[in-house]
Enzyme design. Structure first.
Site, PDB file in Angstrom:
ATOM      1  CG  HIS A 266       5.841  -0.791   0.346  1.00  0.00           C
ATOM      2  ND1 HIS A 266       5.623  -0.396  -0.960  1.00  0.00           N
ATOM      3  CD2 HIS A 266       6.149  -2.108   0.297  1.00  0.00           C
ATOM      4  CE1 HIS A 266       5.793  -1.442  -1.760  1.00  0.00           C
ATOM      5  NE2 HIS A 266       6.124  -2.495  -1.021  1.00  0.00           N
TER       6      HIS A 266
ATOM      7  CG  ASN B 171      -0.857  25.103 -10.813  1.00  0.00           C
ATOM      8  OD1 ASN B 171      -1.588  24.213 -11.225  1.00  0.00           O
ATOM      9  ND2 ASN B 171      -1.215  26.379 -10.808  1.00  0.00           N
TER      10      ASN B 171
ATOM     11  CE  LYS C 111       1.016  -8.385  -3.402  1.00  0.00           C
ATOM     12  NZ  LYS C 111       1.744  -7.176  -3.829  1.00  0.00           N
TER      13      LYS C 111
ATOM     14  CG  HIS D  51       9.913  -2.288  -0.327  1.00  0.00           C
ATOM     15  ND1 HIS D  51      10.018  -3.626  -0.028  1.00  0.00           N
ATOM     16  CD2 HIS D  51       9.688  -2.219  -1.657  1.00  0.00           C
ATOM     17  CE1 HIS D  51       9.854  -4.330  -1.131  1.00  0.00           C
ATOM     18  NE2 HIS D  51       9.654  -3.505  -2.130  1.00  0.00           N
TER      19      HIS D  51
ATOM     20  CD  GLU E 175       2.554  -3.678  -2.424  1.00  0.00           C
ATOM     21  OE1 GLU E 175       2.159  -4.025  -3.547  1.00  0.00           O
ATOM     22  OE2 GLU E 175       3.421  -4.315  -1.784  1.00  0.00           O
TER      23      GLU E 175
ATOM     24  CB  THR F 155       7.414  -9.577   1.731  1.00  0.00           C
ATOM     25  OG1 THR F 155       8.250  -8.415   1.702  1.00  0.00           O
ATOM     26  CG2 THR F 155       5.961  -9.156   1.681  1.00  0.00           C
TER      27      THR F 155
ATOM     28  CE  LYS G 236       5.760 -11.116  -1.827  1.00  0.00           C
ATOM     29  NZ  LYS G 236       5.071  -9.993  -2.469  1.00  0.00           N
TER      30      LYS G 236
END
EC number: 4.1.1.39
Length: 253
Positions: free
Chosen positions: A206, A35, A89, A239, A116, A85, A87
């Site tokens: 991630h 808050n 992706k 990651h 992700e 990773t 690609k």
């Protein structure tokens, strides 16, 4: 006062321990930053660090396993573990995605991983991806004689769906799953971490969405706080971006 800045101050705030629910990162964050960042008396506010009492830390399970268990599972010691990773992706069919996983693992990598936002899209549903990646994994293992892994992203729209994906990954016999802990939420992440510990799965994390929270130097939450929260919630590794790549970072760290 903050050195070199006008109208900026460092404040130290202490809270009684009884205000916090045991084992709940969600409640801890709701209480500390839930808050106060919206107060109109403040132009900006940044949470730089948390000092968490040992008695409270011990109410959390923490990481499911850790690096030693990971090395034992992989039977790989004395060197860094190397992965990448896949690609592109997004856009590959599950079969072509699995082929890329196989070629990377067969070529010498220890791990490959989903990115992700690889979840369950029309071009590649999660179950198909899991099956083709598991096939690639076992084929590469048989040909190299090494234990391999692929970080299967279990992140989903509901906790129930996330757990369904993690359970399916365990049934396939893969060593590791992954989760987007900030977009997925701390409650979901803690639930997944508990499941991973109980069922022998490693958990990769991630940090997607972190820069929304931590990139501005005068407002938000420093990543060290998000990292501490993750350690309490549960994750074996996170990651952090490439050593030199497209993502913002401090080169001297």
């Amino acid at each position: 006062p903050v050195a070199g800045e006008e109208n900026q101050y460092i404040a130290y705030v202490a809270y009684p321990l009884d205000l916090f629910e045991e084992g709940s990162v969600t409640n801890m964050f709701t209480s500390i930053v839930g808050n106060v960042f919206g107060f109109k008396a403040l132009r900006a506010l940044r949470l730089e660090d948390l000092r968490i009492p040992t008695a409270y830390v011990k109410t959390f399970q923490g990481p499911p396993h850790g690096i030693q268990v990971e090395r034992d599972k992989l039977n790989k010691y004395g060197r860094p573990l190397l992965g990448c990773t896949i690609k592109p992706k997004l856009g590959l069919s599950a079969k072509n995605y699995g082929r890329a996983v196989y070629e990377c693992l067969r070529g010498g990598l220890d791990f490959t991983k989903d990115d992700e936002n690889v979840n369950s899209q029309p071009f590649m549903r999660w179950r198909d991806r899991f099956l083709f990646c598991a096939e690639a994994l076992y084929k590469a293992q048989a040909e190299t004689g090494e234990i391999k892994g692929h970080y299967l992203n279990a992140t989903a729209g509901t906790c129930e769906e996330m757990m369904k994906r993690a359970i399916f990954a365990r049934e396939l016999g893969v060593p590791i799953v992954m989760h987007d802990y900030l977009t997925g939420g701390f409650t979901a992440n803690t639930s997944l971490a508990h499941y991973c510990r109980d069922n022998g799965l490693l958990l990769h994390i991630h940090r997607a969405m972190h820069a929304v929270i931590d990139r501005q130097k005068n407002h938000g939450i420093h990543f060290r706080v998000l990292a501490k929260a993750l350690r309490m919630s549960g994750g074996d590794h996170i990651h952090s971006g490439t050593v030199v790549g497209k993502l913002e970072g401090e080169r001297d760290i």
